[in-house]
Design a protein around this motif. Structure first.
Motif, PDB file in Angstrom:
ATOM      1  N   ARG A  47      42.937  38.779  14.803  1.00 19.38           N
ATOM      2  CA  ARG A  47      44.112  39.343  14.134  1.00 19.38           C
ATOM      3  C   ARG A  47      44.791  38.291  13.249  1.00 19.38           C
ATOM      4  O   ARG A  47      45.168  38.573  12.115  1.00 19.38           O
ATOM      5  N   TYR A  48      44.934  37.072  13.771  1.00 21.38           N
ATOM      6  CA  TYR A  48      45.551  36.023  12.954  1.00 21.38           C
ATOM      7  C   TYR A  48      44.695  35.706  11.731  1.00 21.38           C
ATOM      8  O   TYR A  48      45.208  35.540  10.627  1.00 21.38           O
ATOM      9  N   GLY A  49      43.398  35.642  11.916  1.00 20.58           N
ATOM     10  CA  GLY A  49      42.509  35.385  10.781  1.00 20.58           C
ATOM     11  C   GLY A  49      42.623  36.469   9.727  1.00 20.58           C
ATOM     12  O   GLY A  49      42.692  36.192   8.524  1.00 20.58           O
ATOM     13  N   ALA A  50      42.685  37.712  10.175  1.00 16.94           N
ATOM     14  CA  ALA A  50      42.828  38.831   9.246  1.00 16.94           C
ATOM     15  C   ALA A  50      44.188  38.778   8.546  1.00 16.94           C
ATOM     16  O   ALA A  50      44.305  39.102   7.364  1.00 16.94           O
ATOM     17  N   GLY A  51      45.208  38.348   9.276  1.00 18.83           N
ATOM     18  CA  GLY A  51      46.546  38.230   8.678  1.00 18.83           C
ATOM     19  C   GLY A  51      46.578  37.206   7.557  1.00 18.83           C
ATOM     20  O   GLY A  51      47.172  37.437   6.502  1.00 18.83           O
ATOM     21  N   TYR A  52      45.933  36.068   7.790  1.00 21.89           N
ATOM     22  CA  TYR A  52      45.882  35.040   6.744  1.00 21.89           C
ATOM     23  C   TYR A  52      45.128  35.550   5.520  1.00 21.89           C
ATOM     24  O   TYR A  52      45.534  35.322   4.382  1.00 21.89           O
ATOM     25  N   LEU A  53      44.033  36.244   5.763  1.00 27.18           N
ATOM     26  CA  LEU A  53      43.262  36.805   4.653  1.00 27.18           C
ATOM     27  C   LEU A  53      44.090  37.837   3.887  1.00 27.18           C
ATOM     28  O   LEU A  53      44.060  37.883   2.658  1.00 27.18           O
ATOM     29  N   LEU A  54      44.867  38.633   4.617  1.00 29.92           N
ATOM     30  CA  LEU A  54      45.720  39.623   3.971  1.00 29.92           C
ATOM     31  C   LEU A  54      46.781  38.951   3.106  1.00 29.92           C
ATOM     32  O   LEU A  54      47.041  39.389   1.979  1.00 29.92           O
ATOM     33  N   ILE A  55      47.381  37.886   3.605  1.00 31.03           N
ATOM     34  CA  ILE A  55      48.395  37.159   2.825  1.00 31.03           C
ATOM     35  C   ILE A  55      47.780  36.635   1.525  1.00 31.03           C
ATOM     36  O   ILE A  55      48.358  36.768   0.449  1.00 31.03           O
ATOM     37  N   ILE A  56      46.607  36.051   1.617  1.00 32.39           N
ATOM     38  CA  ILE A  56      45.943  35.513   0.423  1.00 32.39           C
ATOM     39  C   ILE A  56      45.617  36.636  -0.555  1.00 32.39           C
ATOM     40  O   ILE A  56      45.866  36.517  -1.763  1.00 32.39           O
TER      41      ILE A  56
END
Length: 121
Positions: A47-56
């Motif tokens: 989930r955190y990895g996906a969140g960072y990707l979403l922010i980018i």
């Protein structure tokens, strides 16, 4: 503390690495609490990895350059460090439940602000 954590080995022959891995995973799977915590931890990391990707992705769609995306992540890191500095005092002063509610409310408020500004689709 001095303790022996390994039993004496009856058979000194080296077993195959894959057999040892299989044995360890089997033991791990038979421990319900450890298995649950491992699965929760893995889901959180995804989930955190996906969140960072979403922010980018969102930042790029809004036209942010790579340096500005770096500034966003640097700001988040400063926030994490500030939180780490006050965490000990906060947990001594307030109950953990209140801290969790305030933290969730702050996250919801930030999300609502972004939606109001049109930063979310």
């Amino acid at each position: 503390m001095r303790a022996r954590f390994q039993l004496d080995r009856q058979d000194a022959r080296r077993s195959r690495l894959s057999a040892e891995i299989r044995e360890g995973l089997g033991w791990h799977w038979r421990q319900p609490v450890i298995r649950f915590l491992t699965l929760v931890s893995a889901a959180g990391k995804a989930r955190y990895g996906a969140g960072y990707l979403l922010i980018i992705t969102v930042a790029e769609q809004l036209g942010a350059s790579s340096p500005w995306i770096g500034v966003v992540f640097s700001g988040a890191a400063v926030g994490v460090l500030a939180g780490a500095l006050v965490a000990d005092r906060a947990t001594r002063r307030f109950p953990l439940g209140r801290i969790a509610v305030v933290r969730a409310s702050a996250g919801a408020g930030a999300s609502s602000t972004c939606r109001a500004d049109g930063l979310h689709g």
